[in-house]
Design a protein around this motif. Structure first.
Motif, mmCIF file in Angstrom:
data_model
loop_
_atom_site.group_PDB
_atom_site.id
_atom_site.type_symbol
_atom_site.label_atom_id
_atom_site.label_comp_id
_atom_site.label_asym_id
_atom_site.label_seq_id
_atom_site.Cartn_x
_atom_site.Cartn_y
_atom_site.Cartn_z
ATOM 1 N N PRO A 79 9.588 10.034 -4.061
ATOM 2 C CA PRO A 79 10.453 9.968 -2.876
ATOM 3 C C PRO A 79 10.933 8.543 -2.604
ATOM 4 N N LEU A 80 12.142 8.428 -2.038
ATOM 5 C CA LEU A 80 12.763 7.131 -1.783
ATOM 6 C C LEU A 80 13.252 7.045 -0.344
ATOM 7 N N LEU A 81 13.131 5.854 0.247
ATOM 8 C CA LEU A 81 13.724 5.544 1.549
ATOM 9 C C LEU A 81 14.762 4.448 1.369
ATOM 10 N N VAL A 82 15.885 4.551 2.075
ATOM 11 C CA VAL A 82 16.943 3.547 1.998
ATOM 12 C C VAL A 82 17.162 2.988 3.396
ATOM 13 N N TYR A 83 16.963 1.671 3.550
ATOM 14 C CA TYR A 83 17.191 1.076 4.861
ATOM 15 C C TYR A 83 17.894 -0.272 4.710
ATOM 16 N N GLU A 84 18.321 -0.846 5.804
ATOM 17 C CA GLU A 84 19.125 -2.059 5.780
ATOM 18 C C GLU A 84 18.371 -3.191 5.105
ATOM 19 N N PHE A 85 19.113 -4.064 4.440
ATOM 20 C CA PHE A 85 18.533 -5.179 3.699
ATOM 21 C C PHE A 85 18.483 -6.409 4.603
ATOM 22 N N ILE A 86 17.284 -6.946 4.786
ATOM 23 C CA ILE A 86 17.107 -8.141 5.603
ATOM 24 C C ILE A 86 16.980 -9.330 4.653
ATOM 25 N N ILE A 119 24.495 -4.114 0.352
ATOM 26 C CA ILE A 119 23.143 -4.345 -0.161
ATOM 27 C C ILE A 119 22.146 -3.641 0.748
ATOM 28 N N VAL A 120 21.221 -2.890 0.135
ATOM 29 C CA VAL A 120 20.213 -2.145 0.884
ATOM 30 C C VAL A 120 18.843 -2.409 0.264
ATOM 31 N N ALA A 121 17.798 -2.024 0.998
ATOM 32 C CA ALA A 121 16.428 -2.052 0.480
ATOM 33 C C ALA A 121 15.986 -0.611 0.234
ATOM 34 N N ILE A 122 15.498 -0.339 -0.969
ATOM 35 C CA ILE A 122 15.103 1.015 -1.367
ATOM 36 C C ILE A 122 13.595 1.031 -1.585
ATOM 37 N N LYS A 123 12.895 1.830 -0.802
ATOM 38 C CA LYS A 123 11.436 1.923 -0.864
ATOM 39 C C LYS A 123 11.037 3.136 -1.697
ATOM 40 N N LYS A 124 10.258 2.895 -2.731
ATOM 41 C CA LYS A 124 9.832 3.935 -3.656
ATOM 42 C C LYS A 124 8.339 4.171 -3.477
ATOM 43 N N ALA A 125 7.964 5.397 -3.057
ATOM 44 C CA ALA A 125 6.553 5.709 -2.822
ATOM 45 C C ALA A 125 5.802 5.766 -4.144
ATOM 46 N N GLY A 151 0.804 -1.218 0.000
ATOM 47 C CA GLY A 151 0.000 0.000 0.000
ATOM 48 C C GLY A 151 0.832 1.259 0.000
ATOM 49 N N GLN A 152 2.067 1.213 0.587
ATOM 50 C CA GLN A 152 2.884 2.417 0.666
ATOM 51 C C GLN A 152 3.868 2.564 -0.504
ATOM 52 N N GLY A 153 3.983 1.561 -1.398
ATOM 53 C CA GLY A 153 4.867 1.702 -2.541
ATOM 54 C C GLY A 153 5.558 0.395 -2.892
ATOM 55 N N THR A 154 6.686 0.512 -3.609
ATOM 56 C CA THR A 154 7.454 -0.634 -4.088
ATOM 57 C C THR A 154 8.829 -0.635 -3.444
ATOM 58 N N VAL A 155 9.309 -1.840 -3.067
ATOM 59 C CA VAL A 155 10.622 -1.975 -2.441
ATOM 60 C C VAL A 155 11.562 -2.691 -3.417
ATOM 61 N N TYR A 156 12.746 -2.070 -3.669
ATOM 62 C CA TYR A 156 13.742 -2.618 -4.574
ATOM 63 C C TYR A 156 14.981 -3.061 -3.790
ATOM 64 N N LYS A 157 15.666 -4.052 -4.329
ATOM 65 C CA LYS A 157 16.977 -4.428 -3.812
ATOM 66 C C LYS A 157 18.016 -3.526 -4.468
#
Length: 730
Positions: free
Chosen positions: A472-479, A427-433, A413-419
């Motif tokens: 807008p993009l968020l960058v957080y640690e990759f699990i 390696i990070v997880a990038i969330k794209k609204a 619902g909040q967007g798409t998450v890319y590796k």
């Protein structure tokens, strides 16, 4: 004479047989039915459609073409069939009595549902479920709420109308409509709930007309995918049905193959001579410039120069230079150089102006993506501990390989998450609204604000953000190890989590929520606790994620009123009914997650006869009737841990009490689960197992009573919903 006749019949049979084997239709086949062209491999009679699959057999009835009982709109040779599907509905009179009900089950044969469709629900206080079967079973739902006729035209965003995406690859579809209050409060302008599949972009919601009778429309266009066989191009080399001047390509739906004409050819690639050369010179598809002339070639064209001219590019000609023109050439070159200097100066000025415009555009995107909102909220909260790295647009594109689809980790619902892979190979997880959705921008800024104030080992760590892009993009640690939902219900991971693993994961989640509620600088309510939002690292350590729906609770308030937001099955019924948000809303959602850990079933489950309703109702009735063992995961319960699991089930029942006042606080839940961990590691259900009083003394908390009357407190997910009708869904 009889021998000659027999040989003649054998020859005719052989020719007909080889014709069908090669996929060649008869020459007397019907090529049009009404306004629809019948294209091979589809046909309306034996010998006219691809004999390897009866799904290609269509019916022409009174100048209308049908696939099964579905009218055909058109056939695309690239692998798509457009048909019309009947919508489902449920209607009530002004007293709430059902007057009409129609749910739809549709079998698509060997064809499958395309991803270019939307599941749509129209109605006030309505909801519906979509269940599909195919490569894997899939279920989803959509909720539409309103108390009066919405004023917006063409908006299908949850007020009077909602839409959600559907996956490709399904060959069975079922649509079931429902209503929360039998339309008693909105019957004057909306007596029915409508639910249907429709091709993306083919339905515009107009409340004034659609809520009353859906403009009397009963069918909607739907896109189906088709392909030949169930083997790839590599597996059918030399025996595929693609004709001359065509090529084979693997179907995007994951099974079979399709054909297409080579570049420079057009027609039907499934016929032996279906792809014919395009005469670019006649059809004006060439780019030869005067004085050159176009000459057609097989599959292409060439540009020829007339006498006295030479080619200076593949599609243009210039006059040949003669000796007497050399001096004029020098003059021309000098003039050209002079103009080039002037042009270079103009370009430099334009570059400077463009750079200034780019700076202004980045600033515009910064404001558009909530930069001002972030600064305002941070400055308005007093001293701030926000420390977020700012990434550039170029860096994000490089990290995600241009936002390649293969890098997508998930969509929600909040967007798409890319590796993403940063220049240091981390390696990070990038969330794209989502693009152009103001509410998503607010959730994006909310997640930055919430995560920046959390420092906890069981919360996904925020690394930075990018605000200068259009999205807008968020960058957080990759699990690395997926979600808890994947491990419990998915096919990507081994689902055999031990009791010790599940208990530790529950303790980590409970401890994290207790920290957010009681120990964070500003209390934080997550609002969307579910197994899909719990990530697991390589050591199966739980990481709470997706804070886009979270809310900060001011220190002088214990609750606040917000728009209801959450996930069906995990949503606190008291919060849903009142809109009053407090920490007990997270306690309810955690109770449902704990039940999932114990049972291995989804929150809305239908996989066992003993669990045909919401997990909360299942656990309440099973506890009361002393048959808890029937709904506990068989991989978890054994003779040594029955008492521990019963204790955990009791805690889960307590967390899911109907009213928040009857639920414990999160730190009490965490303490009780820690007590179970002590029992697991030190006592192993021996005769020396400590009494409740001893555990209370060790932890300094009061253990919840095991005599709670769960039967009177059970809750079936959402008020006035018949849970037995709810289908399994993520």
């Amino acid at each position: 004479m009889k021998v000659q006749e027999g040989l003649f019949l054998v020859a005719i049979f052989y020719l007909a047989y080889t014709q069908l084997v090669k996929g060649q239709p008869r020459k007397d086949c019907q090529t049009r039915c009404g306004d629809v062209a019948v294209e091979y491999p589809f046909g309306t009679s034996p010998g006219c459609y691809y004999q390897g699959d009866d799904s290609f057999n269509l019916t022409c009835n009174e100048k209308e073409l049908f696939f099964g009982n579905m009218p055909v709109i058109n056939i695309s040779l690239s692998g798509q069939l457009r048909v019309r599907l009947v919508r489902s509905k449920v209607c009530y009179d002004s007293q709430g009595k059902q007057t009409d009900y129609m749910d739809r089950k549709t079998s698509l044969g060997n064809l499958t549902l395309s991803e270019h469709n939307k599941f749509t629900v129209v109605g006030c206080n309505s909801y519906a479920f979509l269940r599909t079967s195919g490569v894997e079973k899939y279920s989803t739902g959509c909720i539409s709420l309103c108390d009066s006729v919405p004023s917006k035209k063409g908006s299908c965003s949850g007020e009077g109308c909602c839409q959600t995406s559907v996956p490709r690859g399904s060959y069975f579809v079922r649509v079931k409509p429902h209503s929360f209050d039998n339309h008693t409060t909105v019957h004057l302008f909306n007596p029915c709930t409508y639910a249907f599949l429709v091709e993306d972009g083919k339905f515009d919601f107009y409340a004034l007309e659609d809520l009353n009778n859906l403009r009397y429309v009963t069918t909607f266009p739907v896109v189906l995918d088709w392909s030949i066989g169930n083997e790839t191009c590599e597996q059918v080399v030399g025996r595929n049905i693609c004709g001359g001047n065509s090529t084979c390509f693997n179907s995007t739906r994951g099974t079979g193959y399709n054909c297409k004409c080579l570049e420079g050819f057009e027609g039907n690639p499934y016929l032996p001579n279906g792809c014919q050369d395009i005469n670019e010179c006649i059809s004006n598809r060439h780019n030869c410039s005067e004085p050159s002339t176009c000459e057609n070639m097989r599959g292409s064209f060439t540009c020829n120069c007339p006498s006295g001219y030479r080619k200076d590019s593949p599609n243009s000609c210039t006059r040949k230079v003669r000796p007497e023109y050399f001096r004029w050439t020098q003059i021309f070159l000098g003039t050209t150089i002079g103009f080039s200097v002037i042009l270079l100066g103009i370009i430099c000025v334009q570059q400077k102006i463009r750079h200034q415009k780019d700076t202004e555009l980045r600033q515009k995107f910064f404001e558009q993506n909530g930069g001002g909102m972030l600064i305002e909220r941070v400055s308005g909260a007093g001293p701030s501990n926000v420390d977020v790295k700012i990434f550039t647009e170029e860096g994000m594109k490089e990290a995600t390989n241009g936002y390649d689809e293969s890098r997508i980790l998930g969509q929600g619902g909040q967007g798409t998450v890319y590796k993403g892979i940063l220049p240091d190979n981390s390696i990070v997880a990038i969330k794209k609204a989502r693009l152009g959705d103001c509410s998503q921008v607010e959730q994006f800024i909310n997640e930055v604000l919430v995560l920046s104030q959390i420092n906890h080992r069981n919360v996904v760590k925020l690394l930075g953000c990018c605000l200068e892009t259009e999205v807008p993009l968020l960058v957080y640690e990759f699990i690395t190890n997926g979600t808890l939902f994947d491990h419990l219900h998915g096919s990507m991971f081994d689902s055999s989590l031990t009791w010790e693993h599940r208990l530790r994961i529950a303790i980590e989640i409970a401890g994290t929520l207790a920290y957010l509620h009681s120990s964070a600088s500003i209390p934080i309510i997550h609002r969307d606790i579910k197994t899909a939002n719990i990530l697991l690292d390589e050591n199966l350590i739980a990481k709470v994620a997706d804070f886009g729906a979270s809310r900060l609770i001011p220190m002088d308030k214990e609750q606040l009123t917000t728009m209801v937001q959450g996930t069906l099955g995990y949503l606190d019924p008291e919060y849903y009914n009142t809109g009053l948000l407090n920490e007990k809303s997270d306690v309810y959602s955690f109770g449902v997650v704990l039940m999932e850990l114990l049972s291995g079933q989804k929150a809305l489950c239908f996989e066992r006869p003993q669990c045909s309703k919401h997990l909360v109702s299942c656990f309440a009735s099973a506890t009361k009737e002393n048959r808890l063992h029937e709904i506990i995961d068989g991989q978890v319960m054994n003779e040594d841990n029955q008492r521990e699991i019963q204790e955990a089930a009791r805690i889960a029942n307590k967390c899911t009490r109907l009213t928040g006042e009857e639920r414990p606080r999160m730190k009490e839940v965490a303490a009780e689960l820690e007590a179970l961990k002590v029992k697991t590691t030190k006592h192993k259900w021996s005769d020396q197992y400590p009494e409740t009083g001893e555990i209370e003394h060790l932890l300094g908390v009061q253990i919840l009573s095991t005599q709670d009357d769960t039967s009177s407190r059970g809750y079936d997910s959402i008020k006035n919903v018949a849970i037995s009708d709810i289908e399994a869904g993520r």
